[in-house]
Scaffold this active site. Structure first.
Site, PDB file in Angstrom:
ATOM      1  CG  ASP A 112      -5.970 -43.815  21.952  1.00  0.00           C
ATOM      2  OD1 ASP A 112      -6.449 -42.655  21.987  1.00  0.00           O
ATOM      3  OD2 ASP A 112      -4.789 -44.092  22.223  1.00  0.00           O
ATOM      4  CB  ALA A 113     -10.785 -48.570  21.818  1.00  0.00           C
ATOM      5  CE1 TYR A 169      -9.679 -39.751  15.458  1.00  0.00           C
ATOM      6  CE2 TYR A 169      -8.248 -41.601  14.880  1.00  0.00           C
ATOM      7  CZ  TYR A 169      -8.704 -40.315  14.652  1.00  0.00           C
ATOM      8  OH  TYR A 169      -8.190 -39.596  13.604  1.00  0.00           O
ATOM      9  CG  ASP A 170      -7.843 -47.017  16.862  1.00  0.00           C
ATOM     10  OD1 ASP A 170      -7.514 -45.918  16.378  1.00  0.00           O
ATOM     11  OD2 ASP A 170      -7.121 -47.681  17.632  1.00  0.00           O
ATOM     12  CB  SER A 183      14.086 -15.657   4.594  1.00  0.00           C
ATOM     13  OG  SER A 183      14.962 -14.816   3.908  1.00  0.00           O
ATOM     14  CB  ILE A 184      12.406 -12.761   8.844  1.00  0.00           C
ATOM     15  CG1 ILE A 184      11.184 -13.662   8.633  1.00  0.00           C
ATOM     16  CG2 ILE A 184      11.969 -11.440   9.429  1.00  0.00           C
ATOM     17  CD1 ILE A 184      10.378 -13.865   9.896  1.00  0.00           C
ATOM     18  CE  LYS A 191      14.112 -17.469  12.495  1.00  0.00           C
ATOM     19  NZ  LYS A 191      13.991 -18.805  11.984  1.00  0.00           N
ATOM     20  CB  CYS A 217      31.686 -55.607  21.997  1.00  0.00           C
ATOM     21  SG  CYS A 217      31.553 -57.316  22.527  1.00  0.00           S
ATOM     22  CB  CYS A 260      28.367 -58.925  23.617  1.00  0.00           C
ATOM     23  SG  CYS A 260      28.297 -57.573  24.810  1.00  0.00           S
TER      24      CYS A 260
HETATM   25  S1  IVH Z   1       6.591 -14.881   9.889  1.00  0.00           S
HETATM   26  C1  IVH Z   1       7.911 -12.928   5.447  1.00  0.00           C
HETATM   27  N1  IVH Z   1       6.674 -16.100  12.203  1.00  0.00           N
HETATM   28  O1  IVH Z   1      11.454 -18.364  10.017  1.00  0.00           O
HETATM   29  C2  IVH Z   1       8.053 -14.117   6.310  1.00  0.00           C
HETATM   30  N2  IVH Z   1       8.130 -16.886  10.520  1.00  0.00           N
HETATM   31  O2  IVH Z   1      13.624 -16.581   7.988  1.00  0.00           O
HETATM   32  C3  IVH Z   1       7.023 -14.102   7.427  1.00  0.00           C
HETATM   33  N3  IVH Z   1       9.484 -18.813  11.198  1.00  0.00           N
HETATM   34  O3  IVH Z   1      10.384 -17.624   6.763  1.00  0.00           O
HETATM   35  C4  IVH Z   1       7.244 -15.243   8.319  1.00  0.00           C
HETATM   36  N4  IVH Z   1       8.693 -18.975  13.222  1.00  0.00           N
HETATM   37  O4  IVH Z   1       9.716 -19.945   7.891  1.00  0.00           O
HETATM   38  C5  IVH Z   1       7.182 -16.059  10.959  1.00  0.00           C
HETATM   39  N5  IVH Z   1       6.571 -17.091  14.285  1.00  0.00           N
HETATM   40  C6  IVH Z   1       7.093 -17.041  13.066  1.00  0.00           C
HETATM   41  C7  IVH Z   1       8.076 -17.946  12.639  1.00  0.00           C
HETATM   42  C8  IVH Z   1       8.569 -17.839  11.352  1.00  0.00           C
HETATM   43  C9  IVH Z   1       9.536 -19.490  12.339  1.00  0.00           C
HETATM   44  C10 IVH Z   1      10.300 -19.130  10.006  1.00  0.00           C
HETATM   45  C11 IVH Z   1       9.609 -18.821   8.704  1.00  0.00           C
HETATM   46  C12 IVH Z   1      10.390 -17.661   8.139  1.00  0.00           C
HETATM   47  C13 IVH Z   1      11.745 -17.899   8.733  1.00  0.00           C
HETATM   48  C14 IVH Z   1      12.580 -16.651   8.850  1.00  0.00           C
END
Ligand code: IVH
Length: 740
Positions: free
Chosen positions: A43-44, A46-47, A92-93, A141, A454, A459
């Site tokens: 660490d040193a 690096y610093d 989202s998925i 996930k 309390c 204390c």
């Molecule tokens: S693939 C089209 N892989 O979970 C979206 N997502 O609702 C492709 N997430 O939007 C995303 N781990 O923010 C992917 N191994 C993983 C993930 C992951 C977490 C999140 C991501 C995604 C949401 C699902």
């Protein structure tokens, strides 16, 4: 030798070359440390490299590049996050849930498993593709916060939150503080590379942060994801730099000449360009393999360093992604299989009461040890009497426990059928006979608070934790002043309040006898603190007198005032004297707690200036009430007097005069409604911006609620209406003098 010489040469003669050299070395060590966990230097060392680079950049500002490793410590606080449109929307998925026992029992099919929904998803997918089987990949996930990071020509250009999927917050400054995220990619990376991942706080670091927050009397974060989200929305990247965030990349947006054709090749590309990817990744070719891969992940994930709440399953081939396409919300080539939290039954053997730094009495369930989500659990907080009443938890009960956010053990419910016949409802007050279990002082329940506290300021349990907090790294960072020393100082009545620490001398400290270290064979011997350690503590205390205001405010251990609230307070005030007299804090303390109000209701409230501020910052009315109360109390007065006697007068190192002026009720524009009319020297939106930045509002039409009419040349009907309603009329010059 040659090398060394060349090194020294470039150091003297060519700062540009040396800056490049140092940047490359530091990033190399970052990768080794934060991604490979195989550091090559101490660490040193690096610093030392970092300090040399900082100095060079300070003396040659033009050499300080946006991708310099020095950027990782955070920059000046922002006023607001800019909005950035994603190059490709962040979808989202589709979620698929593991079935609960009762859901499974309700199914008619006797062969159905808790993964039935996933099974059905696979059948739909293969049918859609007209195939019997399809190759998939499985990965954890990650339970974090999504981010999209854009690299242009190998350099980190910007980073954005998901936002509404189309546009998000520009959090580049905050993301640059995450050491495992490269600021520059190795040669050969795609010229445009939009990578997406999950920012998270590792479990261990999260537990530590919460311990500190508990001690500070700040509300603990519920889980690592909340802690991460709370950190990323900070406008002060210097604070973000102190929080241990990490990031794993899992997908991509816009990419030029993508060098991969499948999810596994994408994983390889991430590794090639030093972008951290999931260490757990499996490929499967059949539904049977899919289900067993998921089962395996559900076991393995309990040993991961970060929280996971499911599996993400993706079709392997990217060409098939194109073929399947997306719905308006999610891609059809992926799903997220969500695990149910693991629950275990165990016996609640006893309830113990802990006394915290602020005197709060916290009931803790002492459990028959049981293995849940990867660790053995033997204690779980019961938070307070309300929680106990709500769940009717009693000593001797059989309880169901799980880990909230997979991390913090919690009692979910009681199995009343297994309750011993003579058990009684648990009353904390009766249990401790109305006395503090540490000092036998009286306990009380503040109005509006559920916690028993309390009320004895002396204390010892509180004194020890207060001193430990005062000396902790994030507070005044007093070397050598840990638990053992703090306990002894209080026990021997050498010190009972934190500021008395400054009366200690090396001589008085050296003779302190610390609790005997247990030696082999049951022998024990008291340990003298000694001159060296004593001197270290006193030196460190002297040094702390120069610590900035934010650290001092945090160190005082005022309930609800944690690190971020303390930095925010120091952003608005220059000194403790200003804090103790602050009108901003008084105004803020009087607002309703917006956390509990809906956004629309917040907007309707009559405090636009502070209300907006409260939404943006971590400083809310509850925190403000505590700090105002502290400086109004006798204890607060003593603290100010003692600091004055010790000639300690900390200065703010992050004071923001503009923000302070905007929030201060002294600003004549704050809270006022303006109407703009006529021809002015600049377009109307520029005036609107000035008014809003000072906490005022602009409206389109005049009414009796209008405070000022800003009237330019040729102001027509609005001017006469203002006159008839008695609204003050300002010329542009008058407006300028009012607002500058
Ligand atoms: S693939 C089209 N892989 O979970 C979206 N997502 O609702 C492709 N997430 O939007 C995303 N781990 O923010 C992917 N191994 C993983 C993930 C992951 C977490 C999140 C991501 C995604 C949401 C699902």
């Amino acid at each position: 030798m040659d090398d060394l010489f060349a090194h020294a040469e470039s150091r003297q003669s060519d700062p540009e070359k040396r800056v490049l050299e140092l940047s490359q070395q530091l990033e190399h060590h970052n990768t080794l440390y934060y991604q490979d966990a195989e550091p090559e230097v101490s660490d040193a060392e690096y610093d030392a490299l970092m300090n040399e680079l900082k100095k060079l950049e300070a003396s040659h500002p033009s050499l300080a590049k946006a991708d310099s490793p020095t950027q990782r410590v955070g920059g000046a606080p922002l006023k607001d996050f800019q909005q950035i449109k994603h190059l490709v929307p962040m979808l989202s998925i589709e979620d698929i849930h593991e079935l609960k026992d009762e859901e499974l029992e309700a199914l008619i099919d006797p062969s159905a498993s808790k993964m039935q929904n996933l099974h059905d998803w696979y059948q739909r997918l293969t049918k859609n593709l007209g195939l019997d089987q399809v190759a998939l990949s499985v990965e954890p996930k990650i339970d974090g916060v999504a981010v999209s990071v854009v690299y242009r020509d190998g350099v980190l250009d910007y980073a954005v939150t998901r936002g509404d999927g189309a546009t998000g917050d520009d959090i580049t400054q905050n993301i640059k503080t995450i050491k495992s995220i490269p600021l520059r990619l190795p040669d050969g990376a795609p010229t445009l590379f939009e990578v997406r991942g999950e920012v998270f706080m590792p479990n261990e670091a999260f537990a530590k942060l919460n311990e500190q927050r508990d001690e500070a009397g700040e509300p603990a974060f519920v889980n690592p994801r909340n802690a991460t989200a709370g950190t990323l929305k900070q406008l002060d990247s210097k604070l973000v730099a102190t929080r241990p965030l990490d990031c794993i990349f899992h997908s991509y947006g816009q990419v030029n000449d993508a060098p991969y054709t499948s999810t596994s090749e994408f994983q390889q590309t991430l590794r090639d360009y030093q972008l951290k990817s999931s260490h757990w990744f499996e490929e499967v070719n059949s539904v049977t393999d899919l289900l067993s891969s998921i089962t395996k992940l559900d076991t393995d994930r309990h040993h991961f360093a970060y929280a996971t709440d499911g599996a993400v399953i993706k079709v392997s081939k990217l060409a098939t992604h194109q073929e399947l396409g997306t719905t308006s919300k999610h891609p059809k080539w992926a799903c997220a299989y969500k695990f149910l939290p693991e629950q275990k039954e165990t016996l609640l053997r006893q309830i113990t009461i802990q006394v915290g730094r602020t005197g709060v009495l916290t009931p803790v369930a002492e459990l028959e040890p049981v293995f849940v989500s990867g660790t053995t659990v033997s204690r779980a907080t019961l938070h307070n009497q309300d929680e106990i009443d709500r769940k009717d938890v009693r000593i001797g009960d059989t309880v169901i426990i799980e880990k909230a956010g997979e991390i913090i053990p919690a009692v979910v419910k009681v199995i009343t059928a297994k309750r011993p016949p003579l058990s009684k409802p648990f009353s904390l007050f009766e249990y401790v006979n109305g006395e503090c279990p540490s000092c036998s002082g009286p306990i009380e329940q503040e109005e509006g608070f559920v916690a028993w506290r309390c009320s004895n300021f002396a204390c010892p349990a509180q004194a020890v934790t207060r001193i430990k907090h005062f000396a902790s790294r994030k507070a005044l960072d007093i070397d050598g002043l840990g638990t053992a020393v703090a306990e002894k100082l209080v026990e021997t009545q050498t010190v009972s309040t934190t500021l008395e620490l400054f009366d200690l001398t090396p001589e008085s400290l050296a003779d302190l006898l610390l609790d005997p270290a247990k030696l082999e064979g049951g022998q024990s011997k008291p340990r003298r603190l000694g001159e060296k350690k004593a001197q270290l503590i006193v030196d460190s205390l002297n040094q702390s007198k120069e610590a900035p205001l934010s650290k001092w405010i945090y160190a005082m251990g005022i309930p609800q005032i944690g690190e971020s609230a303390a930095r925010e307070i120091a952003r608005l005030h220059r000194s403790l004297a200003e804090v103790s007299q602050s009108t901003i804090l008084k105004d803020l303390a009087e607002l309703p707690d917006f956390e509990e109000l809906s956004v629309s209701k917040r907007k309707k409230e009559n405090h636009p200036r502070l209300a907006q501020y409260q939404i943006e910052s971590e400083l809310g009315p509850v925190a403000a009430q505590h700090i105002v109360a502290f400086f109004n109390s006798l204890a607060g007065e003593h603290v100010l007097e003692k600091l004055e006697a010790l000639a300690i007068n900390p200065d703010s190192d992050n004071y923001d005069p503009e923000k302070s002026a905007v929030l201060s009720s002294d600003s004549p524009v704050a809270g006022k409604t303006f109407v703009i009319t006529g021809t002015l020297s600049k377009p109307r939106p520029s005036f609107k911006k000035i008014i809003e930045s000072l906490g005022g509002k602009v409206s389109g039409s005049i009414s009796k609620n209008t405070d000022y009419l800003l009237a330019g040349e040729k102001a027509g009907s609005k001017r006469s209406k203002a006159e008839s309603l008695g609204v003050s009329i300002l010329s542009e010059d008058e407006f300028t003098s009012l607002t500058s």
